[in-house]
Each structure stands twice: as structure tokens, then as C-alpha cells.
Write a protein that holds these residues in place. Structure first.
Motif, mmCIF file in Angstrom:
data_model
loop_
_atom_site.group_PDB
_atom_site.id
_atom_site.type_symbol
_atom_site.label_atom_id
_atom_site.label_comp_id
_atom_site.label_asym_id
_atom_site.label_seq_id
_atom_site.Cartn_x
_atom_site.Cartn_y
_atom_site.Cartn_z
ATOM 1 N N PRO A 30 47.789 46.613 27.768
ATOM 2 C CA PRO A 30 48.873 45.873 28.421
ATOM 3 C C PRO A 30 49.799 46.749 29.253
ATOM 4 O O PRO A 30 50.468 46.259 30.170
ATOM 5 C CB PRO A 30 49.623 45.229 27.247
ATOM 6 N N ASP A 31 49.831 48.052 28.963
ATOM 7 C CA ASP A 31 50.690 48.962 29.727
ATOM 8 C C ASP A 31 50.101 49.298 31.096
ATOM 9 O O ASP A 31 50.769 49.927 31.916
ATOM 10 C CB ASP A 31 50.905 50.262 28.952
ATOM 11 N N GLU A 32 48.854 48.880 31.347
ATOM 12 C CA GLU A 32 48.179 49.202 32.595
ATOM 13 C C GLU A 32 48.088 48.006 33.544
ATOM 14 O O GLU A 32 47.293 48.032 34.489
ATOM 15 C CB GLU A 32 46.769 49.722 32.301
ATOM 16 N N GLU A 33 48.873 46.978 33.307
ATOM 17 C CA GLU A 33 48.782 45.773 34.128
ATOM 18 C C GLU A 33 48.990 46.069 35.614
ATOM 19 O O GLU A 33 48.324 45.493 36.478
ATOM 20 C CB GLU A 33 49.803 44.726 33.660
ATOM 21 N N GLU A 34 49.912 46.966 35.923
ATOM 22 C CA GLU A 34 50.170 47.305 37.321
ATOM 23 C C GLU A 34 48.933 47.935 37.950
ATOM 24 O O GLU A 34 48.556 47.607 39.080
ATOM 25 C CB GLU A 34 51.361 48.253 37.428
ATOM 26 N N ARG A 35 48.286 48.831 37.217
ATOM 27 C CA ARG A 35 47.074 49.457 37.753
ATOM 28 C C ARG A 35 45.966 48.443 37.940
ATOM 29 O O ARG A 35 45.237 48.489 38.949
ATOM 30 C CB ARG A 35 46.590 50.574 36.820
ATOM 31 N N TYR A 36 45.799 47.535 36.992
ATOM 32 C CA TYR A 36 44.752 46.526 37.121
ATOM 33 C C TYR A 36 44.920 45.734 38.421
ATOM 34 O O TYR A 36 43.954 45.465 39.141
ATOM 35 C CB TYR A 36 44.772 45.576 35.928
ATOM 36 N N GLY A 37 46.164 45.375 38.711
ATOM 37 C CA GLY A 37 46.424 44.625 39.942
ATOM 38 C C GLY A 37 46.122 45.445 41.180
ATOM 39 O O GLY A 37 45.542 44.937 42.151
ATOM 40 N N GLU A 38 46.512 46.718 41.156
ATOM 41 C CA GLU A 38 46.256 47.592 42.299
ATOM 42 C C GLU A 38 44.755 47.814 42.493
ATOM 43 O O GLU A 38 44.273 47.888 43.633
ATOM 44 C CB GLU A 38 46.967 48.922 42.106
ATOM 45 N N ASP A 39 44.017 47.927 41.387
ATOM 46 C CA ASP A 39 42.570 48.122 41.487
ATOM 47 C C ASP A 39 41.907 46.943 42.195
ATOM 48 O O ASP A 39 40.985 47.127 43.009
ATOM 49 C CB ASP A 39 41.961 48.302 40.095
ATOM 50 N N LEU A 40 42.348 45.740 41.878
ATOM 51 C CA LEU A 40 41.760 44.548 42.498
ATOM 52 C C LEU A 40 42.001 44.530 44.006
ATOM 53 O O LEU A 40 41.187 44.018 44.775
ATOM 54 C CB LEU A 40 42.334 43.281 41.860
ATOM 55 N N GLU A 41 43.124 45.071 44.434
ATOM 56 C CA GLU A 41 43.444 45.119 45.856
ATOM 57 C C GLU A 41 42.705 46.250 46.562
ATOM 58 O O GLU A 41 42.366 46.142 47.741
ATOM 59 C CB GLU A 41 44.950 45.312 46.045
ATOM 60 N N ARG A 42 42.433 47.309 45.847
ATOM 61 C CA ARG A 42 41.924 48.538 46.463
ATOM 62 C C ARG A 42 40.398 48.657 46.401
ATOM 63 O O ARG A 42 39.769 49.154 47.338
ATOM 64 C CB ARG A 42 42.554 49.734 45.748
ATOM 65 N N TYR A 43 39.793 48.193 45.301
ATOM 66 C CA TYR A 43 38.369 48.401 45.092
ATOM 67 C C TYR A 43 37.637 47.071 44.938
ATOM 68 O O TYR A 43 38.211 46.072 44.522
ATOM 69 C CB TYR A 43 38.127 49.250 43.830
ATOM 70 N N GLY A 44 36.358 47.087 45.260
ATOM 71 C CA GLY A 44 35.549 45.887 45.101
ATOM 72 C C GLY A 44 34.462 45.801 46.152
ATOM 73 O O GLY A 44 34.201 46.743 46.900
ATOM 74 N N LYS A 45 33.849 44.618 46.251
ATOM 75 C CA LYS A 45 32.703 44.444 47.139
ATOM 76 C C LYS A 45 33.062 43.771 48.448
ATOM 77 O O LYS A 45 32.408 43.997 49.472
ATOM 78 C CB LYS A 45 31.633 43.625 46.407
ATOM 79 N N ASP A 46 34.079 42.958 48.450
ATOM 80 C CA ASP A 46 34.364 42.121 49.620
ATOM 81 C C ASP A 46 35.456 42.715 50.511
ATOM 82 O O ASP A 46 36.321 43.467 50.069
ATOM 83 C CB ASP A 46 34.783 40.717 49.164
ATOM 84 N N GLY A 47 35.427 42.323 51.766
ATOM 85 C CA GLY A 47 36.482 42.675 52.712
ATOM 86 C C GLY A 47 36.633 44.156 52.927
ATOM 87 O O GLY A 47 35.649 44.887 53.064
#
Length: 428
Positions: A238-255
Motif C-alpha cells: 500500500p505504500d507504493e500506490e504512487e509508484r503503481y500509478g506512475e508505472d501505468l503511465e510510463r510503461y506498457g504496450k500501448d501508445g
């Protein structure tokens, strides 16, 4: 009994004199706790000895007779119980103690106070005679820590002999390494594919293009690998919620997001069971991968249903097998063709890779850093990618930015593209 000073007493017994001194402690019934030492032939000498013991007690460096009599085996139990290290470090310490240090001193029923310089040298000689120099050095290092931590409670000074450099400086021998070329990695990857399929091919290129440690690769599972991550991240902290959100914006397959692998754990054996542990030095990190590797990883995961990104030949994690012996040595050193009754185990001959013959798998990781250094990437970005803690001002003020990651992706992809062009010319 004659009183010579407050809380210091001398008395003659037979032909020798004994001195008693107050330890500063009390028994449960309120009486003072005394210690004593006999065998003196001179009363003044005994009396001075008692005064010195009282002085030690006031200074805080006195070792009581009771503590000094602590058996080495008992002290090892206390020392191990107080350890607070990573799993691999603790396992190494326990191995040295249980296999070498404890058996030697338990056989001799030795107390900690009995281990003087001569006893220390005798143990060192014993260890050097039974195991190799590298292992012996490690055992003596751990033994030195055990003795150092016994000061001042159990012994006044440590008998450990420190190496003091005298005379002409002599540089330590350094492991000789050859440049890691893309061609050599390609041959390693092809050899791995011959040995255990496409999983082996992608494994070698993933190590070469990310610098991940072997145990991190052995423990890599689908939810932390492209194309699934970061959407499939368990998000257990739960202390990493900010990182989880940033990861979704920064890494992945689309866009515009970048393909990446998340290093969140490694696998190691504990109590006979393969378990997950934090990566070495708790070096959690996200590693962008070049497009060609992203494609290889996506195709690999689509081609099998194992939870492990790189499953072993019989399924399960590569961490559950002796990878160095069963996999890496044939991949690097070569192996003869295998033909037998069970077709599933048949394979072609594997050619040796000269620059890796007899060398460690870890050197593929070293090669990744050399490639990034050659391409001129930020020192902070490179060290962070390798899972190293960056010290000083750079470690406080620097961060790995998106442009830095894109630059690394680009240079790694270009290295692959140049290799493919050379292979087309040589094989065409």
C-alpha cells in the motif's frame, strides 16, 4: 581473610593466595556477587590484581569469570540468533559456522576466552588444510566477525590478526574478461535454444539486454513481464500506490508507453524449498527493454502456459535446477550431440563459445553494463539499471528520466539491428 581495600579481599589457602573482588552485581538475596582468582604466591601481587579487576569494572571492559567461561558453541548460537542479514548472506554465514567453526571448537569443548592468538592460528591452519583458499578466507572472515562481537562481554580483545600491508604494493589479480560481443551472445542464445528451446534463446538475450541477475531471471513470472506488466502488477504494498500509478503511465504496450520488466524478487532455496526473496540489496527496479526483445518476450509467453517466463526443461523454475552445471556449462563450453530412446531429450551438438568457455554466466550481466558505458549513457541511469546503490550527491539528487530510458532502449535496439545486418551478410 584480610581486608585490604573496600570490596577487594585476599586470603591464603595452603601455600597460595587468593583475591576476591566485587563485580558490581548483587545476588537475588541482596548480597554482593564476588569473583575470585587464586594461585598467587605474593599477597601484594594478588591485591593489585583485584584492584585492576575493579578498575576494569569501572571502565566497562571487564570480562566476568562467568561470561568468559561461555562455550564457543553457545556463543555461536547467540550470534546466529542476533543476525539480521539478507537470506543469501545469512545462509552463507550459517554454512561456514555449522560446517567448519562449530564442529572444530565443539570437539575441543573450547570457551570463548580460550581462543587466543595461538588458537586462532591453529584454526586457520586447519581450515586452510581442509578447504580451498577462497572458501577458507571466507570462513576466517566470518570467524573474525564472531570473535570481534565477543568483545568486551566475553573477551577483552579480539585475537583476530589483521592483515597489514608492508613493503611494495602488489595489485590484486583481477578476473580476466573478454569483450562481450553481440555475436557471442547470439551464439549463446542459439546454444540455449538447442538445449531447452525458445525459452533459452530469449533468456540469454534478456540477460544481455537488461543486466538482470541470474536468480532474478529464474524467478521472473508472467505478472512482472512485458506485455503483461504493469497492468498485472499484484500491487501488494500500500505504500507504493504512487509508484503503481506512475508505472501505468510510463510503461506498457500501448501508445507512447515503454515496454519493461519489473524486478521485484528473486528465487532462492530456504529449508529445502524454493521461495521468493527480495532482489539482492533490495534493488527493486523497472527495466525498459528494446522493441526486438519486447517482441521475443510477447511471443514466448504466448507459446507456453507456465507461470515462469523462462521455464526449465521439465517445467518449473530454473532456480530449482543446478543451472550452472546442467544448462550454462553446455551452453558456454559446448556439448556433443545427444541421441537416445527418449526423443524429447535428443538434441544436436552444441558448439563452444570461446569467449565464454570456462567463464561465469554472470559475465553476460557485466557485458550489459559495458554496452551501456560504451554508448555513453548517464552513470546514474546505468548503475540504477544494474541494481547498484549510487552513493553521494548523485544518489540523492539524480533520477532516471523517461528520455534516459528511451535513449537506452534506442542504443540497445541499434546494437541488435547492427548484429542482424552483419549476420545477414555473413550467412547470406
Amino acid at each position: 581473610m584480610a581486608r585490604r581495600a573496600q570490596d577487594v579481599y585476599t586470603e591464603w589457602r595452603g601455600g597460595t593466595c587468593r583475591v576476591k573482588w566485587w563485580t558490581g552485581e548483587y545476588h537475588d538475596n541482596g548480597r554482593k556477587r564476588f569473583e575470585s582468582e587464586g594461585g598467587f604466591t605474593d599477597e601484594d601481587e594478588a591485591y593489585e590484581h583485584g584492584l585492576e579487576k575493579m578498575s576494569e569494572i569501572r571502565r566497562g571492559d571487564h570480562v566476568s569469570n562467568r561470561d568468559g567461561a561461555t562455550l564457543m558453541s553457545d556463543w555461536l548460537d547467540d550470534w546466529l540468533e542476533a543476525m539480521d542479514h539478507g537470506h543469501l548472506t545469512e545462509r552463507g554465514y550459517r554454512s561456514a559456522i555449522e560446517n567448519h567453526i562449530r564442529p572444530y571448537f565443539k570437539k575441543r569443548n573450547a570457551a570463548v576466552k580460550d581462543i587466543d592468538v595461538l588458537a586462532y592460528r591453529a584454526f586457520r591452519k586447519h581450515v586452510n588444510n581442509v578447504i580451498g583458499p577462497g572458501s577458507a578466507k571466507n570462513v576466517m572472515m566470518i570467524f573474525g566477525m564472531v570473535l570481534d562481537d565477543a568483545v568486551p562481554r566475553l573477551i577483552k580483545t579480539s585475537p583476530v590478526e589483521r592483515t597489514r600491508r608492508r613493503g611494495k604494493f602488489k595489485k590484486k589479480a583481477k578476473e580476466r574478461k573478454k569483450d562481450v560481443t553481440p555475436e557471442s551472445v547470439e551464439q549463446l542464445a542459439r546454444n540455449a535454444r538447442t538445449l531447452f528451446g525458445q525459452s533459452g534463446y530469449v533468456f540469454m538475450w534478456t540477460m544481455a539486454m537488461t543486466g538482470m541477475r541470474p536468480a532474478e531471471l529464474y524467478g521472473l513470472t508472467r505478472e512482472y513481464c512485458y506485455p503483461n506488466w504493469p497492468a498485472t502488477d499484484p500491487r501488494s504494498d500500500p505504500d507504493e500506490e504512487e509508484r503503481y500509478g506512475e508505472d501505468l503511465e510510463r510503461y506498457g504496450k500501448d501508445g507512447e508507453r515503454m515496454p519493461a520488466i519489473r524486478v521485484e524478487r528473486q528465487v532462492q532455496y530456504e529449508e529445502g524449498e524454493l521461495r521468493f526473496f527480495p532482489p539482492k540489496y533490495e534493488s527493486y527496479r523497472s527495466l525498459v527493454v528494446p522493441p526486438f526483445l519486447a517482441g521475443l518476450l510477447e511471443d514466448l509467453l504466448a507459446g507456453h502456459d507456465s507461470e515462469w517466463v523462462f521455464p526449465a526443461m521439465q517445467g518449473g523454475s530454473l532456480g530449482a535446477v543446478n543451472f550452472d552445471y546442467r544448462y550454462w556449462r553446455p551452453i558456454a563450453d559446448g556439448a556433443k550431440q545427444r541421441v537416445g530412446r527418449q526423443a524429447r531429450w535428443n538434441r544436436d551438438a552444441i558448439p563452444e563459445v570461446p569467449s565464454f568457455k570456462g567463464k561465469r554466466l554472470y559475465l553476460v550481466r557485466h557485458g550489459h553494463k559495458a554496452w551501456l558505458d560504451e554508448d555513453g549513457h548517464s552513470t546514474f541511469a546505468v548503475e540504477s539499471r544494474m541494481g547498484h546503490e549510487v552513493q553521494g550527491v548523485a544518489g540523492v539528487y539524480s533520477s532516471v528520466t523517461v528520455p534516459m530510458e528511451r535513449a537506452m532502449m534506442k542504443s540497445l535496439q541499434e546494437r541488435w539491428d547492427r548484429l542482424q545486418e552483419r549476420l545477414r551478410r555473413s550467412e547470406g
